[in-house]
Scaffold this motif. Sequence first.
Motif, PDB file in Angstrom:
ATOM      1  N   ILE A 109      -0.878  -0.539  -1.129  1.00 44.81           N
ATOM      2  CA  ILE A 109       0.501  -0.098  -1.345  1.00 44.81           C
ATOM      3  C   ILE A 109       0.627   1.383  -1.024  1.00 44.81           C
ATOM      4  CG2 ILE A 109       2.261   0.285  -3.132  1.00 44.81           C
ATOM      5  CD1 ILE A 109       1.305  -2.288  -4.468  1.00 44.81           C
ATOM      6  N   TYR A 110      -0.323   2.158  -1.501  1.00 44.82           N
ATOM      7  CA  TYR A 110      -0.327   3.602  -1.249  1.00 44.82           C
ATOM      8  C   TYR A 110      -0.410   3.882   0.246  1.00 44.82           C
ATOM      9  CZ  TYR A 110      -1.883   8.490  -1.620  1.00 44.82           C
ATOM     10  OH  TYR A 110      -1.998   9.861  -1.491  1.00 44.82           O
ATOM     11  N   THR A 167       8.321  11.086  -4.017  1.00 48.01           N
ATOM     12  CA  THR A 167       7.000  11.408  -4.572  1.00 48.01           C
ATOM     13  C   THR A 167       6.264  10.139  -4.960  1.00 48.01           C
ATOM     14  OG1 THR A 167       7.858  13.481  -5.481  1.00 48.01           O
ATOM     15  CG2 THR A 167       5.790  12.693  -6.378  1.00 48.01           C
ATOM     16  N   LEU A 168       4.990  10.082  -4.630  1.00 48.91           N
ATOM     17  CA  LEU A 168       4.091   9.040  -5.122  1.00 48.91           C
ATOM     18  C   LEU A 168       3.180   9.669  -6.167  1.00 48.91           C
ATOM     19  CD1 LEU A 168       3.097   7.260  -1.784  1.00 48.91           C
ATOM     20  CD2 LEU A 168       4.815   6.538  -3.459  1.00 48.91           C
ATOM     21  N   ILE A 169       2.995   8.980  -7.294  1.00 46.36           N
ATOM     22  CA  ILE A 169       2.286   9.584  -8.430  1.00 46.36           C
ATOM     23  C   ILE A 169       1.132   8.660  -8.867  1.00 46.36           C
ATOM     24  CG2 ILE A 169       2.607  10.720 -10.671  1.00 46.36           C
ATOM     25  CD1 ILE A 169       5.645  10.593 -10.159  1.00 46.36           C
ATOM     26  N   PRO A 170       0.017   8.673  -8.140  1.00 43.70           N
ATOM     27  CA  PRO A 170      -1.108   7.797  -8.491  1.00 43.70           C
ATOM     28  C   PRO A 170      -1.640   8.024  -9.906  1.00 43.70           C
ATOM     29  CG  PRO A 170      -1.385   8.691  -6.291  1.00 43.70           C
ATOM     30  CD  PRO A 170      -0.238   9.426  -6.905  1.00 43.70           C
ATOM     31  N   VAL A 171      -1.604   9.269 -10.380  1.00 44.02           N
ATOM     32  CA  VAL A 171      -2.166   9.585 -11.694  1.00 44.02           C
ATOM     33  C   VAL A 171      -1.440   8.843 -12.815  1.00 44.02           C
ATOM     34  CG1 VAL A 171      -2.490  11.459 -13.362  1.00 44.02           C
ATOM     35  CG2 VAL A 171      -3.079  11.821 -10.972  1.00 44.02           C
ATOM     36  N   GLY A 179       1.970  -0.947 -11.311  1.00 41.68           N
ATOM     37  CA  GLY A 179       2.079  -0.662  -9.895  1.00 41.68           C
ATOM     38  C   GLY A 179       1.957   0.822  -9.603  1.00 41.68           C
ATOM     39  N   LEU A 180       2.312   1.199  -8.370  1.00 41.70           N
ATOM     40  CA  LEU A 180       2.234   2.583  -7.917  1.00 41.70           C
ATOM     41  C   LEU A 180       3.538   3.293  -8.274  1.00 41.70           C
ATOM     42  CD1 LEU A 180       0.743   4.827  -6.356  1.00 41.70           C
ATOM     43  CD2 LEU A 180       1.818   3.934  -4.266  1.00 41.70           C
ATOM     44  N   LYS A 181       3.442   4.346  -9.076  1.00 38.89           N
ATOM     45  CA  LYS A 181       4.653   5.035  -9.531  1.00 38.89           C
ATOM     46  C   LYS A 181       5.243   5.884  -8.409  1.00 38.89           C
ATOM     47  CE  LYS A 181       6.668   7.720 -13.285  1.00 38.89           C
ATOM     48  NZ  LYS A 181       6.443   8.382 -14.597  1.00 38.89           N
ATOM     49  N   PHE A 182       6.572   5.861  -8.331  1.00 39.26           N
ATOM     50  CA  PHE A 182       7.287   6.686  -7.373  1.00 39.26           C
ATOM     51  C   PHE A 182       8.423   7.416  -8.078  1.00 39.26           C
ATOM     52  CE2 PHE A 182       9.951   2.951  -7.602  1.00 39.26           C
ATOM     53  CZ  PHE A 182      11.243   3.453  -7.500  1.00 39.26           C
ATOM     54  N   ARG A 183       8.912   8.454  -7.435  1.00 43.97           N
ATOM     55  CA  ARG A 183      10.114   9.165  -7.899  1.00 43.97           C
ATOM     56  C   ARG A 183      10.908   9.553  -6.660  1.00 43.97           C
ATOM     57  NH1 ARG A 183       8.358  13.642 -11.382  1.00 43.97           N
ATOM     58  NH2 ARG A 183       8.224  11.996 -12.966  1.00 43.97           N
ATOM     59  N   ILE A 184      12.204   9.316  -6.704  1.00 41.83           N
ATOM     60  CA  ILE A 184      13.052   9.619  -5.559  1.00 41.83           C
ATOM     61  C   ILE A 184      14.277  10.411  -6.014  1.00 41.83           C
ATOM     62  CG2 ILE A 184      14.190   7.354  -5.751  1.00 41.83           C
ATOM     63  CD1 ILE A 184      14.611   7.447  -2.706  1.00 41.83           C
ATOM     64  N   TYR A 185      14.560  11.501  -5.306  1.00 45.18           N
ATOM     65  CA  TYR A 185      15.790  12.267  -5.526  1.00 45.18           C
ATOM     66  C   TYR A 185      16.857  11.628  -4.637  1.00 45.18           C
ATOM     67  CZ  TYR A 185      12.838  15.868  -7.711  1.00 45.18           C
ATOM     68  OH  TYR A 185      11.969  16.557  -8.520  1.00 45.18           O
ATOM     69  N   THR A 186      17.633  10.723  -5.214  1.00 46.02           N
ATOM     70  CA  THR A 186      18.515   9.888  -4.396  1.00 46.02           C
ATOM     71  C   THR A 186      19.594  10.687  -3.677  1.00 46.02           C
ATOM     72  OG1 THR A 186      19.618   9.337  -6.484  1.00 46.02           O
ATOM     73  CG2 THR A 186      18.145   7.700  -5.556  1.00 46.02           C
TER      74      THR A 186
END
Length: 348
Positions: free
Chosen positions: A229-230, A263-267, A274-281
Amino acid sequence: MPQDIRVWDVCTTGNLSEIKKSKLDFEQRIQDWLEQDISIISPNLLVIGKEVQTDYGGFIDLLCLDQKGDIFIIELKRGKTPREVTAQALDYASWVKYLSNDHITNIANSYLMNKYNLELDKAFQKTFKIELPEVINTNHHILIVASEIDSSSERIINYLSESYGVSINAVTFQYFRSEDGRELLARVFLIEPNQVEENTQRQNNSKRQPNLSYAELEEIARRHGLEKIYFELYTNLVDKYFTVVSTTRSSLSFKKSNKTIFTLIPVESNGEKGLKFRIYTTRFSESWGIDLENIIDLLPSSKYAWENYPSATPDWCGHEGFFKTLDEVDIFIAGLHKITQNGNYTRT
């Protein structure tokens, strides 16, 4: 050792006239002066908070950031500094140490928006002519401000700095008023600031930890069973949509025009969620001319609204969540490609 500063005025006649030291409503006036012009302490500071309440019931007089993103705690006390003020400043530092980026941004934006109508990133760039670091508060520093420093506090501050590398110092301001009403202020540091920095570096061997590398973040994703996924997200987003990618101690940031957009935040990820993400929409929408609804529709089902700080402006809001399957990645990438190519998208 307490320093007795004396000031003379050089008269037009060539004679010297001593300007007498005067009493000062010290704490309030010096706090106002420092807030208005923190450069009287250092040209490399930005005030981000005043009377900041800690979780322990105390109030930090002034909270500042330097150009590296380090926090400065500035504590003022009227008259001679009692021994208790050092303990109080250390107590404040124990609270500041664990403040997150979001918490500090919240404190700063509340103060800066009210005072200058600027958010932290813009105020930081205006002050230092550089972008706000991805990670702030890696280190913190204590500065005690007074009109005089008593010998006990002086010994304690020197001991903490020299023996343990604590970044602590004191600065005294002495106030003078001439016969014609002119006001003068003299400043003396207990320890030369560069010496404090040397003491701290010597004891801690530069404890500022570097950002994780791309390989280290990929390895964290692999340990969580999320490497595919990453990899798919990284390879499909880099170059095609983002040309600037940077890392922090926890994440991989995709940028455009020096603003983090995705942003992808593996930590903060795990195999179950799952794989955490953050999006500035809003930033995403404005960068590619995509409707907000279309962007949100592309995101995985495991998503929720997010804001950088309470009541944040749209530029500092978005969504975060988790990519749990490769199908969710495919939907996001394929939809993003279709929208940017054709300008519309209907999810099936």
